[in-house]
Each structure stands twice: as C-alpha cells, then as structure tokens.
Write an enzyme that holds these catalytic residues in place. Structure first.
Site, short mmCIF file in Angstrom:
data_model
loop_
_atom_site.label_atom_id
_atom_site.label_comp_id
_atom_site.label_asym_id
_atom_site.label_seq_id
_atom_site.Cartn_x
_atom_site.Cartn_y
_atom_site.Cartn_z
N ASP A 85 6.27 1.43 6.63
CA ASP A 85 4.94 0.85 6.50
C ASP A 85 4.15 1.75 5.55
OD1 ASP A 85 2.46 -0.32 6.82
OD2 ASP A 85 2.17 0.40 8.87
N HIS A 121 0.83 -1.21 0.00
CA HIS A 121 0.00 0.00 0.00
C HIS A 121 0.86 1.26 0.00
CE1 HIS A 121 0.34 0.94 4.41
NE2 HIS A 121 0.36 -0.37 4.56
N ASP A 158 -0.23 4.46 1.07
CA ASP A 158 -0.49 5.48 2.08
C ASP A 158 0.29 5.21 3.36
OD1 ASP A 158 -2.19 3.19 2.55
OD2 ASP A 158 -3.34 4.40 3.97
N GLU A 171 -4.95 1.91 2.75
CA GLU A 171 -4.95 0.71 3.57
C GLU A 171 -4.99 1.06 5.05
OE1 GLU A 171 -2.92 -2.70 5.82
OE2 GLU A 171 -2.50 -0.54 5.75
N GLU A 172 -4.30 2.13 5.43
CA GLU A 172 -4.20 2.48 6.84
C GLU A 172 -5.54 2.91 7.44
OE1 GLU A 172 -1.83 1.83 8.63
OE2 GLU A 172 0.05 1.90 7.54
N ASP A 183 4.06 -6.65 3.62
CA ASP A 183 3.73 -5.63 4.61
C ASP A 183 3.97 -6.14 6.02
OD1 ASP A 183 2.79 -3.24 5.65
OD2 ASP A 183 0.67 -3.69 5.32
N HIS A 196 3.96 3.68 12.46
CA HIS A 196 2.98 4.68 12.89
C HIS A 196 3.55 5.66 13.90
CE1 HIS A 196 -0.78 2.07 11.73
NE2 HIS A 196 0.22 1.97 10.84
#
Length: 417
Positions: free
Chosen positions: A148, A85, A87, A182-183, A205, A388
């Site tokens: 990520d 992904h 994002d 995705e997040e 991922d 994150h």
C-alpha cells in the site's frame, strides 16, 4: 490481440526496488511532501519513465510525479489517468524494508524471519485461501511491506513500459499521477489537475484481485477543545474542573456496541477518537467521523455533541468548542454520473481472466477527493493485503493481473471510443 501472452512482466523487480526506499509520511509535518524522502522515490520513478521514453516525466517541488504516454490512435479518445501514492503509513516503520518472496504457497504458516512472532496464518488472513500455488511477498517482520501503495506504483509502471514498447496496441493519451502524503489525507492537496489535463482517472490502490470500488466513506475530522478550570491541587476543592478528566469522561461515554470501529462493518459508520492531549486548564480530543452519506455524518456529529453537553452538565464552569472539518466525500456521488468508468473497468478486469467484484471501501482514496475536484476516479485493485502492519502481503500473480487490467483499460477506452 491478447495482452497477457505478450507481457514480459517487470512488476516484481520494480516493486521490490520501490519498497527499499523509505517513504513514510508524517502527519505532524507542515511541508509538502511531509517528508523529503518521498522525493527519493519520485526521482527514481521519473528516471525509469524517462528510460522508457516517456519524455515529459517529471516531479514538481511538492513531490508529485506527472507523465504522459502519447496517443497512438487516430480516434478521439478520453484522456485517462492512472494514479497511485508514493508514501507509506505512519502507523508502522517503513525503514529498511526487506521484501521476501515465498514461492509456491501451499497454505502453510508464513513465519517472518526477523521477528518470528509475526506469523501469517490462513485463519487470520482468509484471502490467502485464494493464493494456493502463488508466490507471496512479505516484509521480514520488523516493518510494513509497502504494498500500500507501491504495488500500485509498480503495476502502473509495468503497464506504462508495455504500452511504450508495444505500439501495435492502440490507446488514447494516458496520464500518470503519483502523489505524496495520501496516508495522512493530503494526497491531492497540491495536485495540478490543469497540468494533468485528464478526463477520467483510476486509482490503483485496492485490495482483492478483481475488485473495483465506486464508493468510499464520507469523512469529517472533529477537534473538541475543553476549557476547564485550573487551580492549585492543594486548594482545589470546589474549584478545579480538570479538562483532562472531562475529556476522558467524554471518550468513556462514546458508544461501544455501535458507532465504534471495533464493533462496525459493511455500511456502518463510526465516531473514533484518534488523539487526546492537554492539561488541567485545556484539553483537546481529535476524532474522525465516518459513514457513507453526509446525512449520517451529521447524525454522528450530533450524537457526539449531545455526549459532550451531558458530561459538561457536571462541570458548570467549563466550556467547549466542537470544530468540524470536512475531509472527503463518497466518490459514488460523482462516479455514478459516468457509468462508462465502471463499465470499462469491469470489462478490463474480466478480460484479464478475473471475476469482477464491485465493492465499497471503508476508507478513502485519493480518488475520493479527485472525483469532487472534477476528475471522476473509481479505484481498482492492486492486490495489497493487511496494510499498515508488519504482516502486510501481496502476491506476484495478483500484481501481474493488475498490470494486465491497467493495459486492458487503456485499450478498451480506445476500442469503445
């Protein structure tokens, strides 16, 4: 024919280039992608794929990138897709990311220069114990890094570059899918699986080098709406039933020593309030419910319902609604029906010189939903850690091993067809 000795890695350069583009998604947006800036990265990825000779590479109006590496074998081989992904998480800024490579890590504290209170210590990041002598990439201290899942993007792109430039290595048709959002749980909302036309997929991922994951949480979202009784506060005695106070009391009654993210691990699920808003007349609490089985989800949801009812016994004129929305389900239900997916995933990791570790994810991936949409899809490592947050990191050597694993997977599907 060995792969590793013939790879001229481009993964680090690609990764740093991708992290410089802000692709943070926005849960409050109703568009797809949720932020237009995700298309900036999609455009770059398509340009790089076209430059490699992947002639059908394109992104659509929703920001999804599709591409095909054609088969170069006479065998009939299942079509395999690799997915990551674009994002980054809304939880931490992804603007003006400055990636830093810390060469030849020897166990020392890594102090991030733009905010020296951000320090990577081995005691806080135990996976750093496996990185002695490796090169660690971090951000500068004021943003997340974006490993990520830009590590996964860069790894798939480097593997594609190898396959396109080394026709002597035989493989079937390989599909590439890069998703937005995705997040925020919308990563495959608009994915066109008919156009993709793959038989199986792997998301790239995962965290620790060597890991392959065949199991995720199952997940529901719950919206609790409390309808209280509003009254002028100067004349409210015996009349007012504040929805705000009712909602707060419900949250305060949630289990703390169990069924809470801060007190659970391994295969334990939880009930987690993620937002609370409203007024005296009406308040809303949103929850996420997580566990590894749908039966356990139902149990947690009943517990929450009982708590709500018990609190509302004190407020006879107030009412509530509990709205449950299915988010995703444990991919294991689907992946276990296709044992070759894991068998070849493990072989590919071990052929790359790593010990394969079959693991569960206390979360979800695009692969969770893809599996239930008809595209069975376990998850393999990208090497990302502490995602994150401002202390996110990845190692150069782990990313290189992920590139090698992706290539080996493509070759093994051909060899064993």
């Amino acid at each position: 024919m060995s792969v590793s000795e013939n790879i001229s890695y481009t993964v680090v350069e690609r990764f740093i280039r991708y992290t410089a583009i802000d692709t943070q998604s926005d849960p409050g947006s109703t568009t797809c992608p949720s932020t237009a800036k995700q298309k900036d990265l999609a455009e770059l990825l398509v340009a790089e794929l076209l430059e490699m000779g992947v002639s059908d590479a394109h992104y659509d109006a929703n920001g999804y990138v599709y591409a095909t590496i054609p088969s170069n074998t006479s065998k009939a081989v299942p079509v395999i897709c690799f997915c990551s992904h674009m994002d980054t998480s809304p939880d931490c800024s992804g603007e003006n990311v400055k990636a830093i490579i810390h060469k030849n890590y020897q166990g020392e504290d890594i102090i991030l220069p733009d905010d020296t209170t951000q320090v990577l210590r081995m005691k806080d990041h135990p996976d750093l114990r496996d990185q002695i002598g490796n090169d660690i990439i971090t951000a500068s201290g004021t943003t997340l890094l974006g490993a990520d899942n830009k590590a996964g993007l860069a790894e798939i792109m480097d593997a594609a570059n190898f396959l396109m430039s080394h026709p002597e290595y035989k493989h079937g048709t390989i599909k590439i899918l890069f998703t937005p959002d995705e997040e925020i749980g919308r990563g495959v909302d608009k994915a066109d699986l008919e156009k993709l036309n793959a038989d199986f997929a792997y998301t790239v991922d995962g965290e620790t080098a060597g890991s392959i994951e065949n199991e995720t949480f199952s997940a529901d979202g719950i919206k609790l709406i409390i309808n209280g009784v509003s009254s002028h506060p100067g004349f409210a005695k015996g009349k007012m039933e504040s929805a705000i106070k009712i909602a707060s009391q419900i949250v305060a009654c949630l289990p703390k020593e169990k069924l809470s993210p801060e007190s659970t691990a391994d295969k334990d699920g939880f009930i987690h309030p993620v937002s609370i808003s409203g007024s005296v007349e009406q308040a809303t609490v949103e929850f996420i419910i997580r566990d590894f089985t749908s039966v356990a989800l139902r149990s947690h949801e009943r517990i929450l319902d009982v708590i709500v009812q018990e609190v509302l016994e004190e407020y006879p004129n107030s009412t509530y609604q509990l709205i449950v929305e299915e988010q995703y389900r444990n991919m294991k239900e689907i992946v276990d029906q296709h044992p070759k997916l894991l068998e070849l995933g493990i072989k590919a990791i071990e052929r790359s010189g790593l010990k394969a570790k079959l693991q569960s994810i206390r979360g979800g991936t695009d692969g969770s939903r893809l599996s239930f949409m008809g595209l069975p899809c376990p998850n393999i490592f990208a090497g990302e850690h502490a995602f994150h947050g401002k202390q996110e990191w990845v190692s150069v050597q782990d990313m290189q091993k992920a590139v090698e694993t992706i290539i080996n997977l493509a070759l093994l599907w051909e060899e064993e067809s």
